[in-house]
Write a protein that holds these residues in place. Structure first.
Motif, mmCIF file in Angstrom:
data_model
loop_
_atom_site.group_PDB
_atom_site.id
_atom_site.type_symbol
_atom_site.label_atom_id
_atom_site.label_comp_id
_atom_site.label_asym_id
_atom_site.label_seq_id
_atom_site.Cartn_x
_atom_site.Cartn_y
_atom_site.Cartn_z
ATOM 1 N N GLU A 1 -9.060 0.770 -6.138
ATOM 2 C CA GLU A 1 -9.191 1.854 -7.106
ATOM 3 C C GLU A 1 -8.504 1.536 -8.425
ATOM 4 O O GLU A 1 -8.507 2.339 -9.350
ATOM 5 C CB GLU A 1 -8.609 3.142 -6.518
ATOM 6 C CG GLU A 1 -9.489 3.724 -5.421
ATOM 7 C CD GLU A 1 -8.790 4.854 -4.686
ATOM 8 O OE1 GLU A 1 -7.968 5.550 -5.308
ATOM 9 O OE2 GLU A 1 -9.068 5.037 -3.492
ATOM 10 N N GLY A 2 -7.871 0.408 -8.489
ATOM 11 C CA GLY A 2 -7.260 -0.034 -9.728
ATOM 12 C C GLY A 2 -5.966 0.665 -10.065
ATOM 13 O O GLY A 2 -5.520 0.668 -11.202
ATOM 14 N N ARG A 3 -5.338 1.263 -9.073
ATOM 15 C CA ARG A 3 -4.072 1.939 -9.357
ATOM 16 C C ARG A 3 -2.897 1.286 -8.621
ATOM 17 O O ARG A 3 -1.818 1.868 -8.518
ATOM 18 C CB ARG A 3 -4.163 3.421 -8.987
ATOM 19 C CG ARG A 3 -4.578 3.668 -7.573
ATOM 20 C CD ARG A 3 -4.724 5.158 -7.269
ATOM 21 N NE ARG A 3 -5.360 5.351 -5.973
ATOM 22 C CZ ARG A 3 -4.721 5.270 -4.816
ATOM 23 N NH1 ARG A 3 -3.444 4.996 -4.792
ATOM 24 N NH2 ARG A 3 -5.367 5.449 -3.684
ATOM 25 N N ALA A 4 -3.131 0.109 -8.112
ATOM 26 C CA ALA A 4 -2.037 -0.600 -7.454
ATOM 27 C C ALA A 4 -1.121 -1.215 -8.499
ATOM 28 O O ALA A 4 -1.579 -1.725 -9.515
ATOM 29 C CB ALA A 4 -2.587 -1.688 -6.536
ATOM 30 N N GLU A 5 0.152 -1.118 -8.220
ATOM 31 C CA GLU A 5 1.109 -1.752 -9.118
ATOM 32 C C GLU A 5 1.573 -3.041 -8.476
ATOM 33 O O GLU A 5 2.112 -3.049 -7.383
ATOM 34 C CB GLU A 5 2.300 -0.816 -9.348
ATOM 35 C CG GLU A 5 1.959 0.319 -10.270
ATOM 36 C CD GLU A 5 3.138 1.267 -10.418
ATOM 37 O OE1 GLU A 5 4.288 0.815 -10.327
ATOM 38 O OE2 GLU A 5 2.883 2.451 -10.604
ATOM 39 N N VAL B 1 0.098 -3.055 8.868
ATOM 40 C CA VAL B 1 -1.340 -2.898 8.638
ATOM 41 C C VAL B 1 -1.639 -1.627 7.847
ATOM 42 O O VAL B 1 -2.566 -1.567 7.041
ATOM 43 C CB VAL B 1 -2.120 -2.928 9.986
ATOM 44 C CG1 VAL B 1 -1.777 -1.740 10.847
ATOM 45 C CG2 VAL B 1 -3.623 -2.999 9.750
ATOM 46 N N ASP B 2 -0.821 -0.597 8.051
ATOM 47 C CA ASP B 2 -0.991 0.646 7.289
ATOM 48 C C ASP B 2 -0.626 0.426 5.826
ATOM 49 O O ASP B 2 -1.284 0.938 4.917
ATOM 50 C CB ASP B 2 -0.108 1.749 7.867
ATOM 51 C CG ASP B 2 -0.405 2.020 9.333
ATOM 52 O OD1 ASP B 2 -1.592 2.101 9.678
ATOM 53 O OD2 ASP B 2 0.540 2.148 10.112
ATOM 54 N N VAL B 3 0.449 -0.325 5.642
ATOM 55 C CA VAL B 3 0.877 -0.632 4.282
ATOM 56 C C VAL B 3 -0.225 -1.416 3.570
ATOM 57 O O VAL B 3 -0.569 -1.145 2.422
ATOM 58 C CB VAL B 3 2.186 -1.461 4.290
ATOM 59 C CG1 VAL B 3 2.595 -1.829 2.869
ATOM 60 C CG2 VAL B 3 3.291 -0.680 4.976
ATOM 61 N N TYR B 4 -0.775 -2.356 4.302
ATOM 62 C CA TYR B 4 -1.811 -3.197 3.723
ATOM 63 C C TYR B 4 -3.030 -2.373 3.319
ATOM 64 O O TYR B 4 -3.554 -2.516 2.221
ATOM 65 C CB TYR B 4 -2.219 -4.275 4.730
ATOM 66 C CG TYR B 4 -3.424 -5.080 4.309
ATOM 67 C CD1 TYR B 4 -3.329 -5.988 3.251
ATOM 68 C CD2 TYR B 4 -4.647 -4.935 4.957
ATOM 69 C CE1 TYR B 4 -4.428 -6.726 2.857
ATOM 70 C CE2 TYR B 4 -5.751 -5.670 4.568
ATOM 71 C CZ TYR B 4 -5.635 -6.563 3.521
ATOM 72 O OH TYR B 4 -6.726 -7.293 3.131
ATOM 73 N N SER B 5 -3.460 -1.488 4.206
ATOM 74 C CA SER B 5 -4.667 -0.713 3.882
ATOM 75 C C SER B 5 -4.397 0.245 2.733
ATOM 76 O O SER B 5 -5.267 0.516 1.913
ATOM 77 C CB SER B 5 -5.188 0.033 5.115
ATOM 78 O OG SER B 5 -4.252 0.971 5.552
ATOM 79 N N LYS B 6 -3.164 0.738 2.664
ATOM 80 C CA LYS B 6 -2.808 1.609 1.554
ATOM 81 C C LYS B 6 -2.826 0.831 0.236
ATOM 82 O O LYS B 6 -3.317 1.297 -0.785
ATOM 83 C CB LYS B 6 -1.405 2.202 1.792
ATOM 84 C CG LYS B 6 -1.056 3.291 0.811
ATOM 85 C CD LYS B 6 0.299 3.894 1.139
ATOM 86 C CE LYS B 6 0.697 4.871 0.043
ATOM 87 N NZ LYS B 6 2.021 5.429 0.213
ATOM 88 N N PHE B 7 -2.292 -0.370 0.318
ATOM 89 C CA PHE B 7 -2.285 -1.210 -0.872
ATOM 90 C C PHE B 7 -3.707 -1.578 -1.269
ATOM 91 O O PHE B 7 -4.077 -1.557 -2.448
ATOM 92 C CB PHE B 7 -1.472 -2.475 -0.620
ATOM 93 C CG PHE B 7 -1.553 -3.453 -1.768
ATOM 94 C CD1 PHE B 7 -0.824 -3.235 -2.925
ATOM 95 C CD2 PHE B 7 -2.387 -4.550 -1.705
ATOM 96 C CE1 PHE B 7 -0.919 -4.105 -3.999
ATOM 97 C CE2 PHE B 7 -2.488 -5.430 -2.771
ATOM 98 C CZ PHE B 7 -1.754 -5.211 -3.920
#
Ligand SMILES: [Zn+2]
Length: 124
Positions: free
Chosen positions: A85-89, A73-79
């Protein structure tokens, strides 16, 4: 002097195994088929673990390095933050077949194995 050892049960301190969600809503297609897989064996030099984020519906795929304490869930919220913010790869993978919700639910329930409550009686 024969001392008798009374058998007694240890108070059970077993906490109910909480199953944290590993299936999330995909920010791209909105389907609740985004899975997060933390690879405990893939560790980088900084001691971070590799996490794989994947949507079974639209094929969105992303990898990120996360601290060991992270839950899916932490990974998900970070993603999600990064995505908004448009900076996800991320990329999109074509899957040969779509994963059905039933399969995902199954995969989710496999993780929670019971165990723990082992009886120690009969040893004496
Ligand atoms: Zn999706």
């Amino acid at each position: 002097m024969g001392r008798r050892r009374r058998k007694y049960r240890k108070p059970q301190l077993l906490r109910p195994v909480r199953t944290l969600p590993t299936i999330f809503e995909c920010p791209h297609c909105g389907a609740r088929s985004m899975s997060v897989d933390i690879r405990k064996k893939e560790r980088n030099e900084a001691g971070l673990l590799k996490a794989i984020i994947r949507c079974g519906s639209c094929g969105l795929y992303s990898e990120m390095w996360v601290p060991e304490i992270f839950h899916p869930v932490d990974v998900y919220s970070k993603f999600l933050d990064a995505y908004i913010e448009g900076r996800a790869e991320y990329t999109f993978t074509k899957r040969e077949r779509k994963v059905s919700l039933e399969e995902l639910a199954e995969a989710e329930s496999v993780g929670k194995s019971g165990g723990g409550a082992e009886e120690e009686e009969g040893k004496w």
